[in-house]
Design a protein around this motif. Structure first.
Motif, PDB file in Angstrom:
ATOM      1  N   LEU A  14       0.990   2.511   0.618  1.00  0.00           N
ATOM      2  CA  LEU A  14      -0.076   1.514   0.664  1.00  0.00           C
ATOM      3  C   LEU A  14      -0.751   1.466   2.032  1.00  0.00           C
ATOM      4  CD1 LEU A  14       1.924  -1.429  -0.952  1.00  0.00           C
ATOM      5  CD2 LEU A  14       0.012  -0.220  -2.016  1.00  0.00           C
ATOM      6  N   GLY A  17      -4.206   5.388   4.288  1.00  0.00           N
ATOM      7  CA  GLY A  17      -5.524   5.961   4.560  1.00  0.00           C
ATOM      8  C   GLY A  17      -5.978   6.988   3.525  1.00  0.00           C
ATOM      9  N   LYS A  18      -5.463   6.885   2.308  1.00  0.00           N
ATOM     10  CA  LYS A  18      -5.830   7.832   1.256  1.00  0.00           C
ATOM     11  C   LYS A  18      -7.320   7.741   0.916  1.00  0.00           C
ATOM     12  CE  LYS A  18      -2.725   5.908  -1.453  1.00  0.00           C
ATOM     13  NZ  LYS A  18      -2.107   4.991  -0.467  1.00  0.00           N
ATOM     14  N   THR A  19      -7.790   6.522   0.681  1.00  0.00           N
ATOM     15  CA  THR A  19      -9.199   6.354   0.298  1.00  0.00           C
ATOM     16  C   THR A  19     -10.115   6.809   1.431  1.00  0.00           C
ATOM     17  OG1 THR A  19      -8.516   4.435  -1.009  1.00  0.00           O
ATOM     18  CG2 THR A  19     -10.870   4.702  -0.633  1.00  0.00           C
ATOM     19  N   THR A  20      -9.719   6.508   2.649  1.00  0.00           N
ATOM     20  CA  THR A  20     -10.512   6.896   3.813  1.00  0.00           C
ATOM     21  C   THR A  20     -10.601   8.421   3.909  1.00  0.00           C
ATOM     22  OG1 THR A  20      -9.707   4.900   4.934  1.00  0.00           O
ATOM     23  CG2 THR A  20     -10.705   6.602   6.325  1.00  0.00           C
ATOM     24  N   GLU A 100      -6.132  10.274  -6.518  1.00  0.00           N
ATOM     25  CA  GLU A 100      -5.517   9.374  -5.530  1.00  0.00           C
ATOM     26  C   GLU A 100      -4.485   8.532  -6.256  1.00  0.00           C
ATOM     27  OE1 GLU A 100      -8.089   6.624  -3.354  1.00  0.00           O
ATOM     28  OE2 GLU A 100      -6.344   5.559  -2.565  1.00  0.00           O
ATOM     29  N   GLY A 103      -0.319   3.580  -3.847  1.00  0.00           N
ATOM     30  CA  GLY A 103       0.609   3.708  -2.730  1.00  0.00           C
ATOM     31  C   GLY A 103       2.067   3.579  -3.133  1.00  0.00           C
ATOM     32  N   ASP A 185      -5.388   7.720  16.129  1.00  0.00           N
ATOM     33  CA  ASP A 185      -6.103   6.934  17.153  1.00  0.00           C
ATOM     34  C   ASP A 185      -5.261   5.749  17.614  1.00  0.00           C
ATOM     35  OD1 ASP A 185      -6.599   6.138  14.407  1.00  0.00           O
ATOM     36  OD2 ASP A 185      -7.953   4.608  15.173  1.00  0.00           O
ATOM     37  N   LEU A 186      -4.450   5.203  16.711  1.00  0.00           N
ATOM     38  CA  LEU A 186      -3.611   4.058  17.074  1.00  0.00           C
ATOM     39  C   LEU A 186      -2.290   4.506  17.704  1.00  0.00           C
ATOM     40  CD1 LEU A 186      -4.038   1.876  13.839  1.00  0.00           C
ATOM     41  CD2 LEU A 186      -5.278   1.676  16.006  1.00  0.00           C
ATOM     42  N   ALA A 211      -4.327  13.210  12.097  1.00  0.00           N
ATOM     43  CA  ALA A 211      -5.727  12.911  11.794  1.00  0.00           C
ATOM     44  C   ALA A 211      -6.032  11.472  12.157  1.00  0.00           C
ATOM     45  CB  ALA A 211      -6.011  13.121  10.309  1.00  0.00           C
ATOM     46  N   MET A 213      -8.711   8.521  10.835  1.00  0.00           N
ATOM     47  CA  MET A 213      -9.583   8.190   9.710  1.00  0.00           C
ATOM     48  C   MET A 213      -9.636   9.331   8.685  1.00  0.00           C
ATOM     49  SD  MET A 213     -10.311   5.124  10.533  1.00  0.00           S
ATOM     50  CE  MET A 213     -11.586   4.525   9.441  1.00  0.00           C
ATOM     51  N   GLY A 214      -8.523  10.007   8.528  1.00  0.00           N
ATOM     52  CA  GLY A 214      -8.439  11.062   7.504  1.00  0.00           C
ATOM     53  C   GLY A 214      -9.436  12.186   7.688  1.00  0.00           C
ATOM     54  N   ARG A 296       0.088  -5.398   2.129  1.00  0.00           N
ATOM     55  CA  ARG A 296      -1.264  -4.860   1.992  1.00  0.00           C
ATOM     56  C   ARG A 296      -2.137  -5.931   1.371  1.00  0.00           C
ATOM     57  NH1 ARG A 296      -5.474  -2.221   2.739  1.00  0.00           N
ATOM     58  NH2 ARG A 296      -6.087  -0.331   1.635  1.00  0.00           N
ATOM     59  N   LYS A 298      -6.431  -6.515   0.403  1.00  0.00           N
ATOM     60  CA  LYS A 298      -7.779  -5.943   0.471  1.00  0.00           C
ATOM     61  C   LYS A 298      -8.675  -6.568  -0.567  1.00  0.00           C
ATOM     62  CE  LYS A 298      -6.130  -1.971  -2.209  1.00  0.00           C
ATOM     63  NZ  LYS A 298      -6.092  -0.509  -2.352  1.00  0.00           N
ATOM     64  N   ARG A 318      -2.765  -5.789  10.693  1.00  0.00           N
ATOM     65  CA  ARG A 318      -4.036  -5.286  11.210  1.00  0.00           C
ATOM     66  C   ARG A 318      -5.126  -5.450  10.153  1.00  0.00           C
ATOM     67  NH1 ARG A 318      -6.646  -0.950  11.870  1.00  0.00           N
ATOM     68  NH2 ARG A 318      -5.281   0.158  10.449  1.00  0.00           N
ATOM     69  N   ASP A 320      -9.120  -5.076   9.058  1.00  0.00           N
ATOM     70  CA  ASP A 320     -10.479  -4.574   9.284  1.00  0.00           C
ATOM     71  C   ASP A 320     -11.416  -5.364   8.377  1.00  0.00           C
ATOM     72  OD1 ASP A 320      -9.523  -2.541  10.896  1.00  0.00           O
ATOM     73  OD2 ASP A 320      -9.653  -0.991   9.352  1.00  0.00           O
TER      74      ASP A 320
HETATM   75  N1  LIG Z   1      -7.401   2.812  13.070  1.00  0.00           N
HETATM   76  C1  LIG Z   1      -7.359   3.522  11.944  1.00  0.00           C
HETATM   77  N2  LIG Z   1      -7.541   2.882  10.784  1.00  0.00           N
HETATM   78  C2  LIG Z   1      -7.503   3.621   9.646  1.00  0.00           C
HETATM   79  C3  LIG Z   1      -7.292   5.021   9.670  1.00  0.00           C
HETATM   80  N3  LIG Z   1      -7.311   5.469   8.391  1.00  0.00           N
HETATM   81  C4  LIG Z   1      -7.519   4.405   7.608  1.00  0.00           C
HETATM   82  N4  LIG Z   1      -7.641   3.283   8.360  1.00  0.00           N
HETATM   83  C5  LIG Z   1      -7.850   1.915   7.886  1.00  0.00           C
HETATM   84  O1  LIG Z   1      -6.703   1.516   7.166  1.00  0.00           O
HETATM   85  C6  LIG Z   1      -7.070   0.686   6.075  1.00  0.00           C
HETATM   86  C7  LIG Z   1      -6.534   1.270   4.776  1.00  0.00           C
HETATM   87  O2  LIG Z   1      -7.164   2.506   4.537  1.00  0.00           O
HETATM   88  P1  LIG Z   1      -7.316   3.079   3.046  1.00  0.00           P
HETATM   89  O3  LIG Z   1      -7.972   4.406   3.178  1.00  0.00           O
HETATM   90  O4  LIG Z   1      -7.936   2.083   2.158  1.00  0.00           O
HETATM   91  O5  LIG Z   1      -5.781   3.258   2.656  1.00  0.00           O
HETATM   92  P2  LIG Z   1      -5.194   3.669   1.227  1.00  0.00           P
HETATM   93  O6  LIG Z   1      -4.050   4.562   1.504  1.00  0.00           O
HETATM   94  O7  LIG Z   1      -6.265   4.196   0.348  1.00  0.00           O
HETATM   95  O8  LIG Z   1      -4.703   2.244   0.704  1.00  0.00           O
HETATM   96  P3  LIG Z   1      -4.132   1.861  -0.779  1.00  0.00           P
HETATM   97  O9  LIG Z   1      -5.058   2.481  -1.783  1.00  0.00           O
HETATM   98  O10 LIG Z   1      -4.165   0.367  -0.791  1.00  0.00           O
HETATM   99  O11 LIG Z   1      -2.746   2.384  -0.853  1.00  0.00           O
HETATM  100  C8  LIG Z   1      -8.583   0.600   6.113  1.00  0.00           C
HETATM  101  O12 LIG Z   1      -8.920  -0.573   6.800  1.00  0.00           O
HETATM  102  C9  LIG Z   1      -8.989   1.821   6.903  1.00  0.00           C
HETATM  103  O13 LIG Z   1     -10.211   1.660   7.558  1.00  0.00           O
HETATM  104  C10 LIG Z   1      -7.114   5.669  10.933  1.00  0.00           C
HETATM  105  O14 LIG Z   1      -6.902   6.871  11.060  1.00  0.00           O
HETATM  106  N5  LIG Z   1      -7.153   4.855  12.026  1.00  0.00           N
END
Ligand SMILES: Nc1nc2c(ncn2[C@@H]2O[C@H](COP(=O)(O)OP(=O)(O)OP(=O)(O)O)[C@@H](O)[C@H]2O)c(=O)[nH]1
Length: 360
Positions: A14, A17-20, A100, A103, A185-186, A211, A213-214, A296, A298, A318, A320
């Protein structure tokens, strides 16, 4: 015979960052026509809402299919296979399919589904990409808490497994062809040692890449030609040790349905009025997440007097928040999906989220 259509499975816990990652992939798809199957835990369709209508040419709204009847690993036969068959039956089938998982999904049953007769001759698993939340892994979030596991074992002799979190993590990592250590980045300087450690732990041949932001080249993500469905035994399911590691590929996943970790998690939707102050709202969410141990959260909101949709994304504490598009026909108000380990105090969480400070 036509070449098989490649399908890439994107898994990971969860909020990793899968969607990203998928969004970045679509934005850089280089002319490929990609269909997406999105499976989400919690019935708000947030991932679909983010990926649909993002105006990316590689993937029109028709190409995004949401599977929302629970985790894909448990609904393979009812949901996933018919969806794949429908995609393949289209006049112009996609060049590539990206899936996808939620999580909380175990990827192995999904990979195994590609051996079913209706799919085997037409699609292949191009690769399994496991996205990890680098800072969370580094902080030991998924490591089995030895004391808790011991307590659980003491309470129930029949249980011989790790914590639900560590089981999921181990299964998702064991199935990977490529491990993405995201949120570098974090993590900063902590990234390289973590990547090294994971390389040491991964199966032979598994690529481990950092990576932010993926953002990875599409050619690294797609076109791996892994044929993961032929190789399922190597993608050892680590949980349920009492099943004696039966990698007999018998398509019988029923034993996973009843007692694997999903019951350990729950989700619910909170509806609230419009937001008055987005920054204050995000701060409140962060506080509520800490107070209640939410994993999680959202969703989407409207802000008083504003025409744009506010997207809210929280992973652990955290948060966003950003305006991503016009509200259009969306009803004004706030809808959030909250996900955590079972036993969340829904009434208290709802009350804490809904109670907004008065407008300044
Ligand atoms: N700082 C930072 N934030 C990130 C990064 N990748 C994703 N995020 C943030 O993390 C949060 C979750 O990212 P998603 O891509 O929605 O994650 P997910 O895995 O699809 O989430 P689920 O579908 O709920 O399991 C969002 O607010 C993104 O912007 C990264 O590399 N760095």
């Amino acid at each position: 015979m036509h070449a098989k259509i490649p399908a890439t499975i994107v898994t990971g816990f969860l909020g990793a960052g899968k969607t990203t990652l998928i969004r970045h992939m679509l934005e850089n798809a280089g002319g490929r026509h990609i269909a997406l199957i999105i499976n989400e835990f919690g019935d708000l369709g947030v991932d679909g809402g983010i990926l649909k209508g993002c105006g990316i040419e590689a993937c029109s709204d028709d190409d995004v299919v949401e599977l929302s009847n629970g985790c894909i690993c448990c609904t393979v036969a009812d949901d996933f296979i018919p969806t794949m068959e429908a995609l393949l039956a289209r006049d112009t089938p996609p060049d590539h399919i990206v899936i996808e998982t939620s999580g909380l999904a175990l990827p192995q049953p999904l990979v195994r589904a590609f051996n079913w007769p209706g799919l085997k001759t037409r699609v292949t698993v191009d690769g399994v990409i496991t996205v990890l939340d680098g800072p969370a892994v580094a902080a030991g979030t998924f490591a089995a808490d030895v004391a808790a596991v011991d307590a659980q074992r003491a309470a129930d002799d029949g249980l011989d497994h790790e914590t639900p979190l560590s089981e999921l993590y181990a299964d998702q990592v064991a199935c990977a062809d490529m491990i993405v250590v995201n949120k570098s980045d974090l993590l900063g300087d902590g990234t390289a040692p973590l990547v090294d450690r994971l390389r040491g732990e991964a199966r032979a041949g598994v690529q481990v890449v950092p990576a932010a932001m993926g953002a990875l080249p599409v050619d690294v993500l797609l076109g791996r030609g892994q044929g993961a469905e032929d190789d399922i035994a190597a993608r050892h399911e680590v949980h349920h040790h009492h099943h004696h590691h039966d990698d007999d590929d018998d398509h019988d996943d029923d034993h996973h349905h009843h007692d694997h970790g999903h019951d350990a998690f729950e989700s619910f939707v909170v509806e609230a009025p419009e937001v008055t102050d987005p920054a204050a709202f995000a701060a409140r969410i962060s506080e509520v997440i800490r107070r209640h141990g939410i994993l999680r959260l959202k969703g989407f909101a409207s802000v008083v007097g504003k025409p744009m949709r506010l997207t809210v994304q929280a992973v652990g504490p955290r948060v966003d928040h950003y305006f991503d598009r016009a509200l259009g026909g969306d009803a004004r108000g706030t809808r959030l999906v909250v996900i955590g380990q079972a036993g969340l105090d829904r009434a208290a969480i709802t009350a804490d989220l809904v109670a907004q400070p008065a407008a300044a």
